[in-house]
Write an enzyme that holds these catalytic residues in place. Structure first.
Site, PDB file in Angstrom:
ATOM      1  N   ASN A  13      -9.568   2.405  -7.362  1.00 30.19           N
ATOM      2  CA  ASN A  13      -9.987   1.008  -7.577  1.00 30.19           C
ATOM      3  C   ASN A  13     -11.492   0.843  -7.426  1.00 30.19           C
ATOM      4  O   ASN A  13     -12.102   0.046  -8.137  1.00 30.19           O
ATOM      5  CB  ASN A  13      -9.220   0.074  -6.644  1.00 30.19           C
ATOM      6  N   ASN A  52      -9.093  -8.920  -0.722  1.00 33.38           N
ATOM      7  CA  ASN A  52      -8.264  -7.721  -0.600  1.00 33.38           C
ATOM      8  C   ASN A  52      -7.356  -7.582  -1.818  1.00 33.38           C
ATOM      9  O   ASN A  52      -6.969  -8.566  -2.435  1.00 33.38           O
ATOM     10  CB  ASN A  52      -7.408  -7.793   0.670  1.00 33.38           C
ATOM     11  N   MET A  79      -8.126   1.000   4.971  1.00 32.29           N
ATOM     12  CA  MET A  79      -6.897   1.085   5.743  1.00 32.29           C
ATOM     13  C   MET A  79      -7.023   0.501   7.154  1.00 32.29           C
ATOM     14  O   MET A  79      -6.372   0.981   8.084  1.00 32.29           O
ATOM     15  CB  MET A  79      -6.430   2.539   5.823  1.00 32.29           C
ATOM     16  N   ARG A  80      -7.859  -0.518   7.306  1.00 34.95           N
ATOM     17  CA  ARG A  80      -7.996  -1.181   8.609  1.00 34.95           C
ATOM     18  C   ARG A  80      -7.966  -2.688   8.421  1.00 34.95           C
ATOM     19  O   ARG A  80      -8.316  -3.184   7.366  1.00 34.95           O
ATOM     20  CB  ARG A  80      -9.322  -0.814   9.278  1.00 34.95           C
ATOM     21  N   HIS A  91      -3.693  -5.935  -2.954  1.00 40.92           N
ATOM     22  CA  HIS A  91      -2.449  -5.451  -2.348  1.00 40.92           C
ATOM     23  C   HIS A  91      -1.408  -5.164  -3.435  1.00 40.92           C
ATOM     24  O   HIS A  91      -1.180  -6.014  -4.308  1.00 40.92           O
ATOM     25  CB  HIS A  91      -1.901  -6.480  -1.357  1.00 40.92           C
TER      26      HIS A  91
HETATM   27  C1  GRF Z   1      -4.192   0.465  -3.831  1.00 44.39           C
HETATM   28  O1  GRF Z   1      -2.865   0.551  -4.256  1.00 44.39           O
HETATM   29  C2  GRF Z   1      -4.447  -0.823  -3.112  1.00 44.39           C
HETATM   30  O2  GRF Z   1      -3.682  -1.886  -3.597  1.00 44.39           O
HETATM   31  C3  GRF Z   1      -4.025  -0.497  -1.710  1.00 44.39           C
HETATM   32  O3  GRF Z   1      -4.461   0.831  -1.514  1.00 44.39           O
HETATM   33  C4  GRF Z   1      -4.495   1.512  -2.762  1.00 44.39           C
HETATM   34  C5  GRF Z   1      -5.835   2.144  -2.907  1.00 44.39           C
HETATM   35  O4  GRF Z   1      -5.887   3.072  -3.957  1.00 44.39           O
HETATM   36  N1  GRF Z   1      -4.559  -1.469  -0.771  1.00 44.39           N
HETATM   37  P1  GRF Z   1      -7.290   3.674  -4.397  1.00 44.39           P
HETATM   38  O5  GRF Z   1      -7.942   4.338  -3.174  1.00 44.39           O
HETATM   39  O6  GRF Z   1      -8.142   2.555  -4.933  1.00 44.39           O
HETATM   40  O7  GRF Z   1      -6.980   4.701  -5.452  1.00 44.39           O
END
Ligand code: GRF
Length: 191
Positions: free
Chosen positions: A15, A108, A91-92, A110
Site C-alpha cells: 500500500n 487508517n 502494526m501498532r 483496514h
Molecule cells: C493491508 O491489508 C492493510 O489493510 C492492513 O495491513 C495490510 C498491509 O499490507 N492494515 P501492505 O504492507 O501495505 O502490503
C-alpha cells in the site's frame, strides 16, 4: 499549499507503493515527505528507497518508554511539517501524545467492512466466519483498535469456493486502488 504526507508502515509495503505510485502519477496531490517504519527489517524500507522517499526507523525499545516513542514520532512529524498521516500496515495502536496532536489527521486502512472484523486477522476472520462479503474501510483513527469515523468503504464479495489466498489478493487489489483515491478526497477537506 502542498499537503505533506507521512506514511506509517511495518511490513511489506504494497500500500505504501501504491500511494507512492499515485503521487508519482500525480493522481494524489501531496508531497510524500516521510515513511516512518517501526520494523528495521521491513521490506517497505526498500520500497521507499526505490521511490526516493525519506525514511525514519526506530522502535519503542529504542526510546525507553512507549510515551517516549510516541513523543519522538510526534517531534519528527512536527520537524518535517507533516500535515497528514496515512497508516498502511502499521502494526501498532497510535497513542498519546501523537494521537491528540494529530487528531483528525491520521487515517487508517483496514481490510474488512468495519465495524465487522476488526484486528490483525480481519481477512481470515471474515473467510472463516463464512461471510458472504467483506471489504475495505478507510477511517480516521481514535484511541481504539480499528475504530473511529469511517471515511469510505468498498465491499468485496467472497466467492463460494475461493481460497483465502485468492480473497486476500482481491482485497489487496481493492486497497491499492482505493487508498490513494480516498486520501485525495481527504486532502481536499484539509485545505
Ligand atoms: C493491508 O491489508 C492493510 O489493510 C492492513 O495491513 C495490510 C498491509 O499490507 N492494515 P501492505 O504492507 O501495505 O502490503
Amino acid at each position: 499549499m502542498t499537503v505533506r504526507l507521512a506514511v506509517f508502515a511495518s511490513g511489506t509495503g504494497s500500500n505504501f507503493a501504491s500511494i507512492a505510485q499515485a503521487v508519482r502519477d500525480r493522481a494524489l496531490d501531496v508531497e510524500l515527505a516521510l515513511l516512518f517504519c517501526d520494523n528495521p527489517g521491513a521490506p517497505v524500507l526498500e520500497r521507499a528507497r526505490e521511490f526516493s522517499v525519506p525514511t525514519l526507523t526506530f522502535t519503542p525499545a529504542d526510546c525507553g518508554t512507549r510515551l517516549g516513542y510516541e513523543q519522538r514520532i510526534l517531534d519528527s512529524l512536527l520537524a518535517e511539517s507533516i500535515d497528514l498521516v496515512a497508516l498502511a500496515g502499521y502494526m501498532r495502536i497510535v497513542r498519546s501524545p501523537l494521537l491528540e496532536a494529530y487528531a483528525g489527521r491520521i487515517v487508517n486502512l483496514h481490510p474488512a467492512l468495519l465495524p465487522a472484523f476488526p484486528g490483525v486477522r480481519a481477512i481470515a476472520d471474515a473467510f472463516e466466519a463464512g461471510a458472504s462479503e467483506t471489504g475495505v474501510t478507510v477511517h480516521f483513527i481514535d484511541a481504539g483498535t480499528d475504530t473511529g469515523p469511517i471515511i469510505a468503504q468498498r465491499a468485496v464479495p467472497i466467492d463460494p469456493g475461493e481460497g483465502l489466498e485468492e480473497l486476500e489478493s482481491r482485497i489487496h487489489q481493492v486497497e491499492h486502488q482505493m487508498y490513494p483515491e480516498v486520501l485525495q478526497s481527504v486532502i481536499g477537506g484539509l485545505r
